[in-house]
Motif scaffolding. Structure first.
Motif, PDB file in Angstrom:
ATOM      1  N   ALA A 227       0.835  -1.208   0.000  1.00 45.62           N
ATOM      2  CA  ALA A 227       0.000   0.000   0.000  1.00 45.62           C
ATOM      3  C   ALA A 227       0.871   1.261   0.000  1.00 45.62           C
ATOM      4  O   ALA A 227       0.568   2.246  -0.674  1.00 45.62           O
ATOM      5  CB  ALA A 227      -0.931  -0.006   1.208  1.00 45.62           C
ATOM      6  N   HIS A 228       1.970   1.195   0.749  1.00 45.63           N
ATOM      7  CA  HIS A 228       2.903   2.331   0.815  1.00 45.63           C
ATOM      8  C   HIS A 228       3.414   2.679  -0.588  1.00 45.63           C
ATOM      9  O   HIS A 228       3.409   3.834  -0.998  1.00 45.63           O
ATOM     10  CB  HIS A 228       4.068   1.963   1.743  1.00 45.63           C
ATOM     11  N   PHE A 229       3.836   1.662  -1.341  1.00 44.82           N
ATOM     12  CA  PHE A 229       4.347   1.916  -2.695  1.00 44.82           C
ATOM     13  C   PHE A 229       3.208   2.319  -3.639  1.00 44.82           C
ATOM     14  O   PHE A 229       3.371   3.228  -4.455  1.00 44.82           O
ATOM     15  CB  PHE A 229       5.096   0.690  -3.233  1.00 44.82           C
ATOM     16  N   ALA A 230       2.078   1.626  -3.523  1.00 40.90           N
ATOM     17  CA  ALA A 230       0.957   1.919  -4.428  1.00 40.90           C
ATOM     18  C   ALA A 230       0.535   3.381  -4.295  1.00 40.90           C
ATOM     19  O   ALA A 230       0.248   4.049  -5.290  1.00 40.90           O
ATOM     20  CB  ALA A 230      -0.216   0.994  -4.144  1.00 40.90           C
ATOM     21  N   SER A 231       0.547   3.901  -3.053  1.00 37.69           N
ATOM     22  CA  SER A 231       0.114   5.284  -2.854  1.00 37.69           C
ATOM     23  C   SER A 231       1.110   6.264  -3.490  1.00 37.69           C
ATOM     24  O   SER A 231       0.827   7.439  -3.652  1.00 37.69           O
ATOM     25  CB  SER A 231      -0.044   5.591  -1.362  1.00 37.69           C
ATOM     26  N   ARG A 232       2.291   5.777  -3.847  1.00 41.31           N
ATOM     27  CA  ARG A 232       3.278   6.620  -4.542  1.00 41.31           C
ATOM     28  C   ARG A 232       3.399   6.211  -6.011  1.00 41.31           C
ATOM     29  O   ARG A 232       4.428   6.454  -6.644  1.00 41.31           O
ATOM     30  CB  ARG A 232       4.632   6.509  -3.838  1.00 41.31           C
ATOM     31  N   ALA A 233       2.359   5.564  -6.495  1.00 42.36           N
ATOM     32  CA  ALA A 233       2.282   5.149  -7.913  1.00 42.36           C
ATOM     33  C   ALA A 233       3.424   4.222  -8.320  1.00 42.36           C
ATOM     34  O   ALA A 233       3.899   4.247  -9.443  1.00 42.36           O
ATOM     35  CB  ALA A 233       2.214   6.364  -8.842  1.00 42.36           C
ATOM     36  N   ILE A 234       3.883   3.386  -7.361  1.00 44.88           N
ATOM     37  CA  ILE A 234       4.922   2.402  -7.675  1.00 44.88           C
ATOM     38  C   ILE A 234       4.329   1.008  -7.556  1.00 44.88           C
ATOM     39  O   ILE A 234       3.694   0.675  -6.556  1.00 44.88           O
ATOM     40  CB  ILE A 234       6.123   2.560  -6.721  1.00 44.88           C
ATOM     41  N   ASP A 235       4.539   0.233  -8.610  1.00 46.09           N
ATOM     42  CA  ASP A 235       3.981  -1.105  -8.646  1.00 46.09           C
ATOM     43  C   ASP A 235       5.012  -2.085  -8.083  1.00 46.09           C
ATOM     44  O   ASP A 235       5.965  -2.446  -8.762  1.00 46.09           O
ATOM     45  CB  ASP A 235       3.656  -1.423 -10.121  1.00 46.09           C
ATOM     46  N   ALA A 236       4.849  -2.453  -6.815  1.00 45.63           N
ATOM     47  CA  ALA A 236       5.781  -3.400  -6.189  1.00 45.63           C
ATOM     48  C   ALA A 236       5.046  -4.722  -5.966  1.00 45.63           C
ATOM     49  O   ALA A 236       3.978  -4.747  -5.374  1.00 45.63           O
ATOM     50  CB  ALA A 236       6.289  -2.839  -4.863  1.00 45.63           C
ATOM     51  N   GLN A 237       5.628  -5.791  -6.470  1.00 47.08           N
ATOM     52  CA  GLN A 237       4.987  -7.111  -6.372  1.00 47.08           C
ATOM     53  C   GLN A 237       5.655  -7.928  -5.275  1.00 47.08           C
ATOM     54  O   GLN A 237       6.873  -8.097  -5.288  1.00 47.08           O
ATOM     55  CB  GLN A 237       5.178  -7.882  -7.689  1.00 47.08           C
ATOM     56  N   LEU A 238       4.834  -8.471  -4.384  1.00 49.22           N
ATOM     57  CA  LEU A 238       5.370  -9.388  -3.379  1.00 49.22           C
ATOM     58  C   LEU A 238       5.697 -10.705  -4.079  1.00 49.22           C
ATOM     59  O   LEU A 238       4.824 -11.310  -4.704  1.00 49.22           O
ATOM     60  CB  LEU A 238       4.326  -9.628  -2.284  1.00 49.22           C
ATOM     61  N   VAL A 239       6.950 -11.114  -4.043  1.00 44.09           N
ATOM     62  CA  VAL A 239       7.309 -12.342  -4.749  1.00 44.09           C
ATOM     63  C   VAL A 239       7.667 -13.478  -3.796  1.00 44.09           C
ATOM     64  O   VAL A 239       7.525 -14.647  -4.145  1.00 44.09           O
ATOM     65  CB  VAL A 239       8.475 -12.112  -5.747  1.00 44.09           C
ATOM     66  N   ALA A 240       8.161 -13.150  -2.615  1.00 45.86           N
ATOM     67  CA  ALA A 240       8.534 -14.225  -1.701  1.00 45.86           C
ATOM     68  C   ALA A 240       8.329 -13.791  -0.260  1.00 45.86           C
ATOM     69  O   ALA A 240       8.544 -12.633   0.076  1.00 45.86           O
ATOM     70  CB  ALA A 240      10.002 -14.602  -1.924  1.00 45.86           C
ATOM     71  N   SER A 241       7.871 -14.729   0.556  1.00 46.47           N
ATOM     72  CA  SER A 241       7.788 -14.439   1.984  1.00 46.47           C
ATOM     73  C   SER A 241       8.135 -15.726   2.707  1.00 46.47           C
ATOM     74  O   SER A 241       7.432 -16.719   2.580  1.00 46.47           O
ATOM     75  CB  SER A 241       6.377 -13.986   2.365  1.00 46.47           C
ATOM     76  N   ASP A 242       9.274 -15.727   3.380  1.00 46.93           N
ATOM     77  CA  ASP A 242       9.545 -16.849   4.269  1.00 46.93           C
ATOM     78  C   ASP A 242      10.491 -16.435   5.381  1.00 46.93           C
ATOM     79  O   ASP A 242      11.241 -15.462   5.249  1.00 46.93           O
ATOM     80  CB  ASP A 242      10.034 -18.109   3.538  1.00 46.93           C
ATOM     81  N   ALA A 243      10.409 -17.182   6.454  1.00 50.85           N
ATOM     82  CA  ALA A 243      11.237 -16.954   7.635  1.00 50.85           C
ATOM     83  C   ALA A 243      11.311 -15.471   8.010  1.00 50.85           C
ATOM     84  O   ALA A 243      12.375 -14.902   8.181  1.00 50.85           O
ATOM     85  CB  ALA A 243      12.636 -17.522   7.393  1.00 50.85           C
ATOM     86  N   GLY A 244      10.116 -14.848   8.084  1.00 47.97           N
ATOM     87  CA  GLY A 244      10.067 -13.460   8.524  1.00 47.97           C
ATOM     88  C   GLY A 244      10.727 -12.487   7.571  1.00 47.97           C
ATOM     89  O   GLY A 244      11.165 -11.410   7.958  1.00 47.97           O
ATOM     90  N   GLU A 245      10.829 -12.861   6.280  1.00 46.19           N
ATOM     91  CA  GLU A 245      11.440 -11.952   5.314  1.00 46.19           C
ATOM     92  C   GLU A 245      10.517 -11.817   4.099  1.00 46.19           C
ATOM     93  O   GLU A 245      10.095 -12.809   3.522  1.00 46.19           O
ATOM     94  CB  GLU A 245      12.798 -12.506   4.877  1.00 46.19           C
ATOM     95  N   PHE A 246      10.189 -10.580   3.756  1.00 45.87           N
ATOM     96  CA  PHE A 246       9.362 -10.325   2.575  1.00 45.87           C
ATOM     97  C   PHE A 246      10.231  -9.755   1.475  1.00 45.87           C
ATOM     98  O   PHE A 246      11.052  -8.866   1.708  1.00 45.87           O
ATOM     99  CB  PHE A 246       8.268  -9.308   2.877  1.00 45.87           C
ATOM    100  N   THR A 247      10.037 -10.262   0.256  1.00 42.91           N
ATOM    101  CA  THR A 247      10.786  -9.735  -0.882  1.00 42.91           C
ATOM    102  C   THR A 247       9.806  -9.248  -1.940  1.00 42.91           C
ATOM    103  O   THR A 247       8.876  -9.970  -2.307  1.00 42.91           O
ATOM    104  CB  THR A 247      11.705 -10.823  -1.493  1.00 42.91           C
ATOM    105  N   PHE A 248      10.028  -8.016  -2.408  1.00 40.39           N
ATOM    106  CA  PHE A 248       9.223  -7.433  -3.480  1.00 40.39           C
ATOM    107  C   PHE A 248      10.123  -7.173  -4.688  1.00 40.39           C
ATOM    108  O   PHE A 248      11.319  -6.925  -4.524  1.00 40.39           O
ATOM    109  CB  PHE A 248       8.646  -6.070  -3.062  1.00 40.39           C
TER     110      PHE A 248
END
Ligand code: ASP
Ligand code: MG
Length: 441
Positions: A326-347
């Motif tokens: 949401a933070h990126f979207a509100s700045r017109a940046i398209d960030a895709q969540l690609v991985a989430s494991d062991a408490g780490e998110f990657t966009f």
């Protein structure tokens, strides 16, 4: 009422690269000329690079500067190369200048105004191509898709065509006894305000027009041989895929093979329409046929994306991913969540200064890795271990890996500088694993 039943027509879509100079436009003219008895319907993109220039022009106008010289010179030069009247687009340039003046006066740019500015790319190229065909003695007319009845919602910049458009487009096209050269990408909402379908949207326009007329085939003319097993600029021994089922075409385009717009594939599949990707330089070649009734292939290829950044949050909680998006979207940046494991998110996101700034503004520290590319493996044989070994053998350490798409294809994020080496090596391994049995397909 119809006296003679006419055979189904083909839609021929030409992208910006196929219209980039006079010689290429002549080639397009030749292709349409040769097919004139079959009443071809042409759909065109803007001349290569023009949409991006127009976008910049609109933004500059909002900041107080209007300079149409480059865009004027580009089109005038094409007219000159084709020996067409240099005044041919004057009315359009005058309209563009009025829109830009209004944007400058307001000091800001609305999405509706941006669409109006962007529309000039396709409106100009359709006129150039039609004028060239007329000069060759064909009856040809440029048509703005909104005059044909292509009506969208009012979501400027990413509008969706409304279903009732098809019938209008079909009956309008039936009444025109000439080669229609239709603007891709551009449409209008039900109030008549110009809209656009999103970048590279001309493929979608062509597929929708194909749907409306129940076309025999929608031909996507390109400057490449067809759908390839890899980007030939990165992997010189990439191979052309002769035939693709819709699911495979969806998979490849989803993974980033940018030869066709994913939504164009969806439209083709929805109406079981045949699509074909062909090369304007080798018009006798078959290209790639996308059609119904094919089994999924084991090996499709490797699909690459460049100029990306990875954004990472460590020590993350479940709700963080949505907040970051949401933070990126509100700045017109398209960030895709690609991985989430062991408490780490990657966009992943397109690399830009704006992205770096936005990341710095987030409430918690985000790591941004730049100069990243992704390499997706469209292969159903489960050769993951071999691929990992191959990367290790050439000294490429992936920055991240995840799964994507309907067949959960493996995707590697790599340093951009190693993309070509990695793509070549992995493509080789996958290709070699096909022989001798897989070659049958
Ligand atoms: N001209 C538009 C663009 O550059 C649409 C297209 O080329 O398909 O995005
Ligand atoms: Mg394009």
């Amino acid at each position: 009422m119809q006296s003679t039943p006419l055979s189904p027509r083909c839609v021929h879509k030409f992208g910006g690269a196929s219209l980039a100079d006079g010689e290429r436009i002549r080639r397009v003219g030749e292709l349409l000329f040769a097919r004139a008895p079959d009443r071809p319907i042409a759909v065109v993109s803007a001349v290569e690079g023009v949409t991006t220039q127009l976008d910049q022009l609109a933004r500059e106008a909002a900041a107080g500067a209007v300079d149409m010289a480059r865009i004027r010179v580009r089109h005038r030069s094409l007219l000159a190369q084709l020996e067409l009247d240099s005044e041919h687009l004057n009315r359009h340039f005058a309209e563009l200048s009025t829109v830009l003046a209004a944007i400058r006066a307001a000091g800001e740019l609305t999405q509706a105004q941006r669409d109006h500015v962007l529309s000039f790319g396709e409106r100009a190229s359709a006129r150039i191509v039609a004028a060239h065909l007329s000069q060759r003695g064909l009856r040809a007319v440029p048509i703005d898709a909104y005059d044909l009845g292509l009506v969208t919602d009012s979501n400027h910049g990413r509008a969706r065509v409304l279903p009732h458009s098809a019938e209008r487009v079909r009956s309008a096209l039936e009444r025109i006894d000439a080669i229609c050269v239709i603007t891709g990408f551009v449409a209008a909402d039900s109030h008549g305000r110009l809209t656009t379908l999103g970048r590279n949207g001309s493929d979608v326009s062509a597929a929708l027009i194909g749907e409306a007329i129940s076309a025999r085939e929608v031909v996507f003319w390109k400057e490449v041989d067809g759908v390839m097993s890899a980007d030939p600029k990165l992997v010189p021994n990439a191979r052309r895929i002769a035939q693709l089922g819709y699911a495979d075409a969806r998979e490849l385009t989803h993974l980033g093979a940018n030869v066709l717009h994913p939504e164009a594939v969806e439209v083709l599949e929805r109406c079981q329409l045949a699509g074909r990707v062909r090369c304007t330089r080798t018009p006798g070649d078959e290209g790639t046929l996308v059609r119904a009734g094919l089994e999924p292939r084991e090996f499709l290829g490797v699909a690459t994306r460049s100029n990306l950044a990875l954004v990472r949050l460590r020590g993350a909680q479940d709700g963080d991913a949505r907040q970051i998006a949401a933070h990126f979207a509100s700045r017109a940046i398209d960030a895709q969540l690609v991985a989430s494991d062991a408490g780490e998110f990657t966009f992943t996101a397109a690399a830009s200064e704006a992205l770096v700034r936005a990341a710095a503004q987030y409430a918690r520290p985000l790591e941004v890795v730049r100069e990243v590319a992704t390499l997706a493996i469209a292969d159903r044989r489960g050769l993951d271990a071999q691929l990992e070994q191959t990367l290790a053998a050439i000294g490429v350490e992936p920055l991240a890996r995840w799964r994507s798409g309907a067949s959960a294809s493996l995707v590697f994020a790599l340093p951009q500088a190693r993309l070509s080496a990695a793509a070549g090596a992995l493509h080789d391994v996958l290709q070699r694993a096909l022989t001798p049995l897989g070659e049958a397909r």
